[in-house]
Design an enzyme around this catalytic site. Sequence first.
Site, mmCIF file in Angstrom:
data_model
loop_
_atom_site.group_PDB
_atom_site.id
_atom_site.type_symbol
_atom_site.label_atom_id
_atom_site.label_comp_id
_atom_site.label_asym_id
_atom_site.label_seq_id
_atom_site.Cartn_x
_atom_site.Cartn_y
_atom_site.Cartn_z
ATOM 1 N N ASP A 1 0.859 -1.186 0.000
ATOM 2 C CA ASP A 1 0.000 0.000 0.000
ATOM 3 C C ASP A 1 0.892 1.230 0.000
ATOM 4 O OD1 ASP A 1 -1.998 1.961 0.479
ATOM 5 O OD2 ASP A 1 -1.615 1.783 2.636
ATOM 6 N N ILE B 1 4.965 3.894 2.918
ATOM 7 C CA ILE B 1 4.583 2.637 2.281
ATOM 8 C C ILE B 1 4.438 1.564 3.361
ATOM 9 C CG2 ILE B 1 5.344 0.802 0.717
ATOM 10 C CD1 ILE B 1 6.759 2.921 -0.935
ATOM 11 N N ASP C 1 -7.385 3.189 -3.051
ATOM 12 C CA ASP C 1 -7.291 2.734 -1.668
ATOM 13 C C ASP C 1 -8.668 2.633 -1.024
ATOM 14 O OD1 ASP C 1 -7.402 5.551 -1.896
ATOM 15 O OD2 ASP C 1 -6.626 5.820 0.132
ATOM 16 N N THR D 1 -3.248 10.428 6.576
ATOM 17 C CA THR D 1 -3.020 11.827 6.227
ATOM 18 C C THR D 1 -4.355 12.553 6.100
ATOM 19 O OG1 THR D 1 -0.990 11.226 5.057
ATOM 20 C CG2 THR D 1 -1.951 13.372 4.558
#
Length: 244
Positions: free
Chosen positions: A6, A12, A96, A120
């Site tokens: 991901d 990552i 995602d 985020t």
Amino acid sequence: MILAIDIGNTRIKAAVFEGDILLDVFVFLKIDLQKNIQNIFKIHQKIKNLVVSAVSDVEKQSFSMLNDALNIHFVSHNDRFPFRNTYETPQTLGVDRMVLAAGATLRFPNQNRLVIDAGTCITYDFIDENDNYLGGAISPGLQLRYKALHDYTAKLPLLALDNPENFIGKSTLESIHSGVVNGLAYEIDGFINTYKDKYSKFIIILTGGDTEFLANRLKNTIFANSNFLLESLNQTFQYKIKND
């Protein structure tokens, strides 16, 4: 054996799976991608499949050295997913978020699901009991809230994430922590309560990098799993193999 990767906005995460069993998890910066991929393959030499989900542009050439040894799949909007996408702008829906919706659909059948990804950004994704993806919401995550207060004011400092000492901030620093942390917790509970008012047979899934920090601050009962996106990526890949 499957390696799921991901690629998020800031870092990552990777996980190695044997079927549905999670064997190992790795977290690293984007700049260290190739070095860490090579290290993972030294540790787990039986990996045969690689599945990648990315929210940002990462050149596929980064994985070119693995083409001969692996079956590599980059998740895209053209993949087969276990839900009906009713989003009005389906091509703008992040991969995602689609992977999270797929994981929720496969893992929690025949019920309404709200997936909250606390990274985020905070993303909210709702899939109803009939496997219709209806949409959700996007708002700033914890770090973005701290940064915005600093970047768009003249004097407020940039603080690192911390527990508010008091609900009522007795200093500027305490007030920032209270506003950011408690404000986001109230937001998440507010979203959950709004969905609950309309839908029954409900499961709330909290995932993302700030899962552990936020989980105990929510009043609602949730299923908290910081690795849910990686697990969903593995499940989505296996679903694709079975249904293509």
